[in-house]
Write a protein that holds these residues in place. Structure first.
Motif, PDB file in Angstrom:
ATOM      1  N   LEU A  70       0.905  -1.039   0.093  1.00 14.80           N
ATOM      2  CA  LEU A  70       0.140  -0.116   0.102  1.00 14.80           C
ATOM      3  C   LEU A  70       0.991   1.310  -0.088  1.00 14.80           C
ATOM      4  O   LEU A  70       1.665   1.244   0.566  1.00 14.80           O
ATOM      5  CB  LEU A  70      -0.846   0.034   1.178  1.00 14.80           C
ATOM      6  CG  LEU A  70      -1.945  -0.830   1.347  1.00 14.80           C
ATOM      7  CD1 LEU A  70      -2.721  -0.988   2.762  1.00 14.80           C
ATOM      8  CD2 LEU A  70      -3.029  -0.834   0.276  1.00 14.80           C
ATOM      9  N   ASP A  71       0.405   2.362  -0.735  1.00 17.51           N
ATOM     10  CA  ASP A  71       0.925   3.515  -0.715  1.00 17.51           C
ATOM     11  C   ASP A  71       0.730   4.408   0.725  1.00 17.51           C
ATOM     12  O   ASP A  71      -0.338   3.891   1.098  1.00 17.51           O
ATOM     13  CB  ASP A  71       0.381   4.366  -1.586  1.00 17.51           C
ATOM     14  CG  ASP A  71       0.841   3.804  -3.295  1.00 17.51           C
ATOM     15  OD1 ASP A  71       2.237   3.248  -3.340  1.00 17.51           O
ATOM     16  OD2 ASP A  71       0.022   4.161  -4.072  1.00 17.51           O
ATOM     17  N   LYS A  76      -3.556   2.631   3.827  1.00 17.96           N
ATOM     18  CA  LYS A  76      -2.545   2.055   4.696  1.00 17.96           C
ATOM     19  C   LYS A  76      -2.834   2.347   6.249  1.00 17.96           C
ATOM     20  O   LYS A  76      -2.813   1.424   6.910  1.00 17.96           O
ATOM     21  CB  LYS A  76      -1.081   2.597   4.381  1.00 17.96           C
ATOM     22  CG  LYS A  76       0.069   1.917   4.966  1.00 17.96           C
ATOM     23  CD  LYS A  76       1.448   2.238   4.219  1.00 17.96           C
ATOM     24  CE  LYS A  76       2.510   1.366   4.404  1.00 17.96           C
ATOM     25  NZ  LYS A  76       3.505   1.362   3.602  1.00 17.96           N
ATOM     26  N   THR A  77      -3.106   3.652   6.626  1.00 17.25           N
ATOM     27  CA  THR A  77      -3.593   4.061   8.000  1.00 17.25           C
ATOM     28  C   THR A  77      -4.823   3.197   8.451  1.00 17.25           C
ATOM     29  O   THR A  77      -4.778   2.586   9.581  1.00 17.25           O
ATOM     30  CB  THR A  77      -3.824   5.592   8.105  1.00 17.25           C
ATOM     31  OG1 THR A  77      -2.802   6.182   7.881  1.00 17.25           O
ATOM     32  CG2 THR A  77      -4.382   5.977   9.558  1.00 17.25           C
ATOM     33  N   ALA A  78      -5.916   2.961   7.450  1.00 18.59           N
ATOM     34  CA  ALA A  78      -6.851   2.217   8.062  1.00 18.59           C
ATOM     35  C   ALA A  78      -6.716   0.782   8.071  1.00 18.59           C
ATOM     36  O   ALA A  78      -7.219   0.072   9.273  1.00 18.59           O
ATOM     37  CB  ALA A  78      -8.053   2.215   6.745  1.00 18.59           C
ATOM     38  N   GLU A  82      -7.099  -1.309  11.591  1.00 13.35           N
ATOM     39  CA  GLU A  82      -7.732  -2.493  11.478  1.00 13.35           C
ATOM     40  C   GLU A  82      -7.111  -3.881  12.274  1.00 13.35           C
ATOM     41  O   GLU A  82      -7.596  -4.605  13.027  1.00 13.35           O
ATOM     42  CB  GLU A  82      -8.281  -2.993  10.112  1.00 13.35           C
ATOM     43  CG  GLU A  82      -8.841  -4.140  10.053  1.00 13.35           C
ATOM     44  CD  GLU A  82      -9.331  -4.388   8.640  1.00 13.35           C
ATOM     45  OE1 GLU A  82      -8.947  -5.674   8.183  1.00 13.35           O
ATOM     46  OE2 GLU A  82      -9.858  -3.751   7.704  1.00 13.35           O
ATOM     47  N   GLN A  83      -5.902  -3.943  12.008  1.00 13.55           N
ATOM     48  CA  GLN A  83      -4.818  -4.901  12.335  1.00 13.55           C
ATOM     49  C   GLN A  83      -4.791  -4.861  13.881  1.00 13.55           C
ATOM     50  O   GLN A  83      -4.783  -5.594  14.625  1.00 13.55           O
ATOM     51  CB  GLN A  83      -3.642  -5.007  11.508  1.00 13.55           C
ATOM     52  CG  GLN A  83      -2.842  -6.023  12.025  1.00 13.55           C
ATOM     53  CD  GLN A  83      -3.226  -7.350  11.516  1.00 13.55           C
ATOM     54  OE1 GLN A  83      -4.346  -7.366  10.790  1.00 13.55           O
ATOM     55  NE2 GLN A  83      -2.483  -8.368  11.875  1.00 13.55           N
ATOM     56  N   ALA A 133      -7.133  -7.189  -4.295  1.00 10.32           N
ATOM     57  CA  ALA A 133      -7.925  -6.067  -4.543  1.00 10.32           C
ATOM     58  C   ALA A 133      -6.814  -5.072  -4.832  1.00 10.32           C
ATOM     59  O   ALA A 133      -7.007  -3.929  -5.562  1.00 10.32           O
ATOM     60  CB  ALA A 133      -8.840  -5.832  -3.434  1.00 10.32           C
ATOM     61  N   ILE A 134      -5.501  -5.103  -4.170  1.00 11.28           N
ATOM     62  CA  ILE A 134      -4.712  -3.777  -4.271  1.00 11.28           C
ATOM     63  C   ILE A 134      -4.156  -4.145  -5.569  1.00 11.28           C
ATOM     64  O   ILE A 134      -3.750  -3.112  -6.304  1.00 11.28           O
ATOM     65  CB  ILE A 134      -3.616  -3.937  -3.174  1.00 11.28           C
ATOM     66  CG1 ILE A 134      -4.232  -3.672  -1.922  1.00 11.28           C
ATOM     67  CG2 ILE A 134      -2.693  -3.010  -3.556  1.00 11.28           C
ATOM     68  CD1 ILE A 134      -3.418  -3.980  -0.728  1.00 11.28           C
TER      69      ILE A 134
END
Length: 135
Positions: A70-71, A76-78, A82-83, A133-134
């Motif tokens: 992810l850029d 990336k923050t989301a 989530e993790q 999806a990425i």
């Protein structure tokens, strides 16, 4: 008494082998570990926690691949948030099996680790879905 112990050991082995066979990801090392053991609850726990460590390693590898693809930005923050929430969920999940009065030794030695493994495997599948999806 010995016959009862043998029957209990066979039941635990059958349960563990059955759970490993229905897991999202087969692990032949788990089957070999169980087959080579004494049939005791502590041996089953050792085998299951070794399996869990292997699944945790696969999760960490998947996480690094997805997060690294992810850029910097909202996605990336989301994903990081989530993790962090998922880790809290994983740590709290399956703890009911620690109640020996309710589940006996099978609870802590078999059911709890196998439950956590399924939680980890589900997360791997979710992350792999994000990766597809990425790309």
């Amino acid at each position: 008494m010995h016959r009862l112990f043998t029957l209990a050991s066979l039941s635990v082995s059958s349960l563990l082998l059955g759970l490993s066979a229905t897991s999202a990801k087969a692990d032949s090392y788990l089957d070999k570990c169980i087959a080579a053991g004494s049939g005791s609850s502590s041996h089953h726990y050792k085998c299951a926690t070794e399996f869990m460590a292997r699944e945790d390693k696969a999760l960490n590898q998947t996480w690094r691949r997805v997060y690294g693809s992810l850029d910097d930005g909202i996605a990336k923050t989301a994903l990081l948030e989530e993790q962090r929430a998922w880790i809290k969920y994983k740590d709290a999940s399956c703890e009911l099996y620690e109640d020996s009065a309710q589940f006996g030794s099978i609870g802590w030695s078999v059911s709890r680790p196998m439950c956590k493994i399924k939680v980890i495997q589900q997360r791997i599948r979710e992350l792999e879905g994000y990766y597809k999806a990425i790309r």
